[in-house]
Design a protein around this motif. Structure first.
Motif, mmCIF file in Angstrom:
data_model
loop_
_atom_site.group_PDB
_atom_site.id
_atom_site.type_symbol
_atom_site.label_atom_id
_atom_site.label_comp_id
_atom_site.label_asym_id
_atom_site.label_seq_id
_atom_site.Cartn_x
_atom_site.Cartn_y
_atom_site.Cartn_z
ATOM 1 N N PRO A 167 19.212 5.523 6.395
ATOM 2 C CA PRO A 167 19.153 5.571 4.926
ATOM 3 C C PRO A 167 19.742 4.286 4.337
ATOM 4 O O PRO A 167 20.731 3.748 4.838
ATOM 5 C CB PRO A 167 20.018 6.784 4.573
ATOM 6 N N VAL A 168 19.139 3.803 3.269
ATOM 7 C CA VAL A 168 19.608 2.606 2.578
ATOM 8 C C VAL A 168 19.800 2.934 1.103
ATOM 9 O O VAL A 168 18.879 3.429 0.453
ATOM 10 C CB VAL A 168 18.598 1.443 2.725
ATOM 11 N N ASP A 169 20.980 2.661 0.579
ATOM 12 C CA ASP A 169 21.247 2.833 -0.842
ATOM 13 C C ASP A 169 20.722 1.594 -1.565
ATOM 14 O O ASP A 169 21.294 0.506 -1.456
ATOM 15 C CB ASP A 169 22.755 2.983 -1.056
ATOM 16 N N PHE A 177 11.932 -8.132 -10.335
ATOM 17 C CA PHE A 177 11.720 -9.047 -9.222
ATOM 18 C C PHE A 177 13.048 -9.299 -8.521
ATOM 19 O O PHE A 177 14.121 -8.906 -9.022
ATOM 20 C CB PHE A 177 11.124 -10.374 -9.713
ATOM 21 N N ILE A 178 12.988 -9.946 -7.375
ATOM 22 C CA ILE A 178 14.180 -10.311 -6.626
ATOM 23 C C ILE A 178 14.500 -11.779 -6.911
ATOM 24 O O ILE A 178 13.630 -12.634 -6.805
ATOM 25 C CB ILE A 178 13.979 -10.096 -5.119
ATOM 26 N N TYR A 179 15.727 -12.053 -7.305
ATOM 27 C CA TYR A 179 16.111 -13.436 -7.578
ATOM 28 C C TYR A 179 17.009 -13.971 -6.472
ATOM 29 O O TYR A 179 17.490 -13.219 -5.621
ATOM 30 C CB TYR A 179 16.765 -13.577 -8.949
ATOM 31 N N GLU A 180 17.223 -15.269 -6.487
ATOM 32 C CA GLU A 180 18.012 -15.910 -5.435
ATOM 33 C C GLU A 180 19.352 -16.419 -5.981
ATOM 34 O O GLU A 180 19.508 -16.542 -7.185
ATOM 35 C CB GLU A 180 17.206 -17.083 -4.836
ATOM 36 N N GLY A 204 11.512 -0.147 -5.528
ATOM 37 C CA GLY A 204 10.229 -0.421 -4.885
ATOM 38 C C GLY A 204 10.143 -1.805 -4.280
ATOM 39 O O GLY A 204 9.531 -2.002 -3.222
ATOM 40 N N LEU A 205 10.762 -2.791 -4.920
ATOM 41 C CA LEU A 205 10.771 -4.145 -4.368
ATOM 42 C C LEU A 205 11.452 -4.179 -3.004
ATOM 43 O O LEU A 205 10.999 -4.876 -2.084
ATOM 44 C CB LEU A 205 11.502 -5.092 -5.333
ATOM 45 N N LEU A 206 12.536 -3.430 -2.870
ATOM 46 C CA LEU A 206 13.238 -3.380 -1.586
ATOM 47 C C LEU A 206 12.427 -2.620 -0.548
ATOM 48 O O LEU A 206 12.460 -2.953 0.649
ATOM 49 C CB LEU A 206 14.616 -2.748 -1.776
ATOM 50 N N VAL A 207 11.695 -1.607 -0.985
ATOM 51 C CA VAL A 207 10.821 -0.874 -0.063
ATOM 52 C C VAL A 207 9.766 -1.817 0.521
ATOM 53 O O VAL A 207 9.549 -1.861 1.735
ATOM 54 C CB VAL A 207 10.137 0.307 -0.791
ATOM 55 N N LEU A 208 9.120 -2.590 -0.346
ATOM 56 C CA LEU A 208 8.077 -3.503 0.128
ATOM 57 C C LEU A 208 8.662 -4.642 0.944
ATOM 58 O O LEU A 208 8.033 -5.115 1.911
ATOM 59 C CB LEU A 208 7.279 -4.050 -1.055
ATOM 60 N N LEU A 265 20.159 -8.018 -0.084
ATOM 61 C CA LEU A 265 19.322 -8.335 -1.249
ATOM 62 C C LEU A 265 19.594 -7.445 -2.450
ATOM 63 O O LEU A 265 19.172 -7.761 -3.570
ATOM 64 C CB LEU A 265 17.837 -8.214 -0.869
ATOM 65 N N ARG A 266 20.277 -6.339 -2.237
ATOM 66 C CA ARG A 266 20.414 -5.331 -3.303
ATOM 67 C C ARG A 266 20.988 -5.890 -4.598
ATOM 68 O O ARG A 266 20.536 -5.524 -5.690
ATOM 69 C CB ARG A 266 21.312 -4.184 -2.828
#
Length: 281
Positions: A112-114, A278-281, A123-127, A149-150
């Motif tokens: 499991p991942v929180d 989106f995911i940022y850096e 959903g971004l983390l799922v993909l 990344l969370r």
């Protein structure tokens, strides 16, 4: 090694995306009156709008039980060596804790991942997990990368109206009335797994969304270009398309995906809410 990626229904991924990436979905419960519905299975956002319009009462939501998770994971482990399950933020639901309890019964084969997110932030983390599995990463590697990344997931929304937030106790009557009179639209952001009002925009929703996207582009100059979600709760398609055109002009994503928010998010934010995630850096 065969690895299955699964997620809570709150990830708000479309049926087409779920099928494309072969993602398993565990539905949360949406409770209206004395009936419990399965999120994304036996209830739709329109059902929620109708229920609230008729009763004036928001639905409540509930996490899958430990038993429900175990009954879902067990058959998968006959076909797969491991399951990585991405949960809605543990600050918003007991889903993660229940999935962890279930995983303990399954001899370490379920991870499991929180997500510390919800909707397509989750959903971004799922993909991303799907991408990592396709690259040949092992389960522990995938979990480690996703956990890293969370904190870099922009999970933010701008609601058109605050009625649902008020009904849910997240907005005072004074704030509700002030927002209506002054045409205020808050930007709801997520930090450390919790939602909070980051700032306020003034004017019509189209103008507010234009400012919102411009400020996202100014704040997040470095980002993962793989994909972006424009997620909304039954907004006018013309408005969604305008937002997408602006995102295209200000960002450089390989893929921009329009998605409709699921029942859990809709029950909290109401109709006309839109976010660029989106995911940022």
């Amino acid at each position: 090694m065969k690895i299955k990626i699964t997620a809570d229904s709150t990830c708000d991924l479309s049926r087409e995306i779920v099928e494309k990436y072969d993602i398993g979905i565990v539905p949360l419960h949406v409770i209206m009156g004395d009936i419990s519905y399965s999120d994304g299975v036996s209830v739709t956002p329109q059902d929620i709008f109708s229920h609230v319009a008729k009763t004036g009462v928001l639905p409540t939501t509930a996490a899958p039980s430990v038993t429900e998770y175990t009954e879902y994971f067990k058959p998968l482990l006959k076909e797969y060596d491991a399951v990585i399950h991405i949960n809605i933020s543990s600050k918003a639901s007991s889903s993660y804790n229940n999935a962890v309890a279930s995983a303990k019964e399954l001899k370490g084969k379920v991870y499991p991942v929180d997500s510390l997110a919800l909707s397509t932030g989750q959903g971004l983390l799922v993909l991303k997990a799907c991408d990592l599995v396709a690259q040949g990463k092992k389960p522990k590697e995938v979990v480690e990368i996703i956990n890293g990344l969370r904190a870099n997931v922009n999970t933010s929304f701008v609601p058109d109206a605050l009625d649902y937030l008020h009904k849910g106790g997240r907005c005072s009557l004074a704030a509700l009335m002030g927002a209506k009179v002054l045409k205020l639209h808050p930007m709801i952001d997520m930090k450390d797994g919790k939602l909070y009002a980051k700032k306020k925009y003034v004017g019509g929703i189209e103008r507010c969304l234009k400012n919102y996207v411009s400020e996202l582009a100014a704040e997040y100059r470095h980002y993962d270009k793989t994909r972006c979600f424009i997620t909304h709760s039954s907004c006018e398609q013309e408005l969604v398309n305008k937002v997408e055109e602006q995102v295209k002009s200000l960002f450089n994503f390989d893929e921009i995906l329009q998605t409709v928010a699921g029942n859990v998010v809709t029950s909290h934010c109401g109709k006309g809410t839109l976010g660029v995630l989106f995911i940022y850096e």
